[in-house]
Write an enzyme that holds these catalytic residues in place. Structure first.
Site, PDB file in Angstrom:
ATOM      1  CD  GLU A 210      68.056  22.583  54.441  1.00 54.62           C
ATOM      2  OE1 GLU A 210      68.566  21.430  54.413  1.00 54.62           O
ATOM      3  OE2 GLU A 210      67.328  23.017  53.552  1.00 54.62           O
ATOM      4  CB  CYS A 247      67.939  18.390  51.080  1.00 55.35           C
ATOM      5  SG  CYS A 247      66.966  19.093  52.428  1.00 55.35           S
TER       6      CYS A 247
END
Length: 405
Positions: A210, A247
């Site tokens: 991820e 993110c």
């Protein structure tokens, strides 16, 4: 790291004798996670505030609440997830039957990140437990208070023969990656992701990465009311969660040149309304995680051409590890702030002659993790979906995609 080999042997033996396979064991552990959260909520809030300056409201929304919801969902879905599913058999093989039977992989390594140090440790653990695996959790050393709390609490609520926490820095992560795992789950930077993938390849270990990326937001010509909604959502999506150290945060904005002055004025007004006019008084917003990342973000602004593009904010407080919410207008496209993920409270705005040019601009750069677009033009929406590639596209909002996956 003392006793690492012994820990791995114990967990592999637990898995080998089938201890983690039953629904009863899995449900017991998932309920243990709910008890851990419910009985230690204030301690979790304190650790997150110490590590990142997170306000309890933000900590509940992005960390504690996420874990509760995930554990409850796993409990409600577990029997269905575990049930064998009938599989198709070609006619030539009749009357044979086939089933797909879910089975756990084995010993899982979870390496979590510092921006959501509680939820990104516990949420993957919930998945590992629900699937019947044993697991080692390696919290981020950049969030030491949360790491220490996890190491203290998890053995009290979860089965120590199957689930363990190992703390430490890069040297510990390196040693862990040298071991044979049946699955690795890593959350963090692309740089470290390459290291994890390389280590896993030596053992042909399946990996879930991820990672981050630069996520643009396209802002079309909108009505006054629609623009006001877009501004609120951009500000929330940039600064509202871990102060941009996410993110999924809006990394930069693409807008037509003629619309930029109005956009900037509205952003300034909304920032003042959300956070006040004196950055020194802010108490309900996260801070930069540590000195290393503070310096990294400051270095992005050191280029004179970048510094001259600042149109709002930019003040720095090294003692508090705080950088004022900062807006930049047309920084050099080859500057690091426009080539690397920002992961902080700096927001560049790039102007274009026509909003349609945003598609070419995005396609000329690495694929975004998320592409946000604020537009009411259905044909433009179709163009964006058809002509760009990204992790996902979200129209007229930010960060909500994580609530529906």
């Amino acid at each position: 790291m003392d006793g690492l080999e012994e820990s791995l042997v114990v967990m592999r033996e637990s898995f080998g004798r089938g201890k983690t396979r039953s629904a009863a064991w899995r449900k017991l552990q998932l309920n243990g996670i709910l008890n851990l959260v419910g009985e230690n909520e204030e301690m979790i809030f304190e650790a997150l505030n110490e590590d990142l300056g997170k306000h309890p409201v933000e900590a509940y929304r992005d960390e504690v609440g996420v874990v509760k919801k995930s554990a409850l969902h796993a409990l409600e879905s577990l029997d269905r997830w575990m049930a064998p599913k009938k599989a198709y058999i070609p006619l030539i093989f009749r009357p044979a039957k086939a089933r797909v039977v879910p089975e756990p992989l084995g010993l899982v390594l979870i390496i979590s990140s510092w921006n959501f140090p509680f939820s990104l440790s516990m949420d993957p653990l919930i998945g590992a437990i629900a699937a019947g695996n044993t697991a080692v959790v390696k919290p981020s050393e950049s969030a030491p208070a949360t790491s220490s709390l996890l190491a203290k609490l998890i053995p009290l609520y979860l089965d120590p023969e199957a689930i363990r926490v190992i703390e430490g820095g890069t040297d510990v992560s390196t040693r862990l990656l040298e071991k044979k795992w049946d699955k690795i789950f890593f959350t963090g930077s692309s740089r470290v992701g390459r290291i994890v993938m390389s280590a896993a390849a030596k053992h042909l270990t399946p990996v879930t990465l991820e990672l981050g990326g630069k996520s643009p937001a396209i802002v079309d010509d909108l009505s006054n009311s629609d623009l006001e909604v877009a501004i609120k959502r951009i500000v929330s999506g940039k600064w509202g969660s871990c102060y941009g150290q996410v993110c999924l945060a809006v990394d930069y904005i693409l807008v037509e040149e003629r619309l930029a002055p109005l956009l900037i004025d509205r952003l300034k007004a909304r920032l003042r309304k959300f956070y006040g006019s004196n950055s020194q008084d802010l108490k309900d917003i996260s801070r930069v995680v540590n000195k290393h990342h503070f310096t990294r973000l400051c270095n992005l602004l050191k280029d004179p051409a970048v510094a001259s593009s600042v149109v709002f904010g930019g003040s720095l407080d090294e003692d508090r590890l705080f950088i004022e919410p900062t807006i930049l207008l047309n920084p050099p496209l080859d500057a690091e702030i426009m080539t690397e993920e920002i992961f902080g409270p700096l927001l560049p705005i790039v102007t274009l002659g026509n909003v349609q040019d945003s598609i070419e601009f995005i396609n000329s750069r690495p694929k975004p993790l998320v592409l946000y677009a604020f537009t009411k033009d259905d044909s433009f929406k179709e163009q964006i979906v058809a002509q760009t590639s990204s992790g996902c596209v979200t129209f007229n909002d930010t960060c909500i995609q994580v609530t529906v996956v």
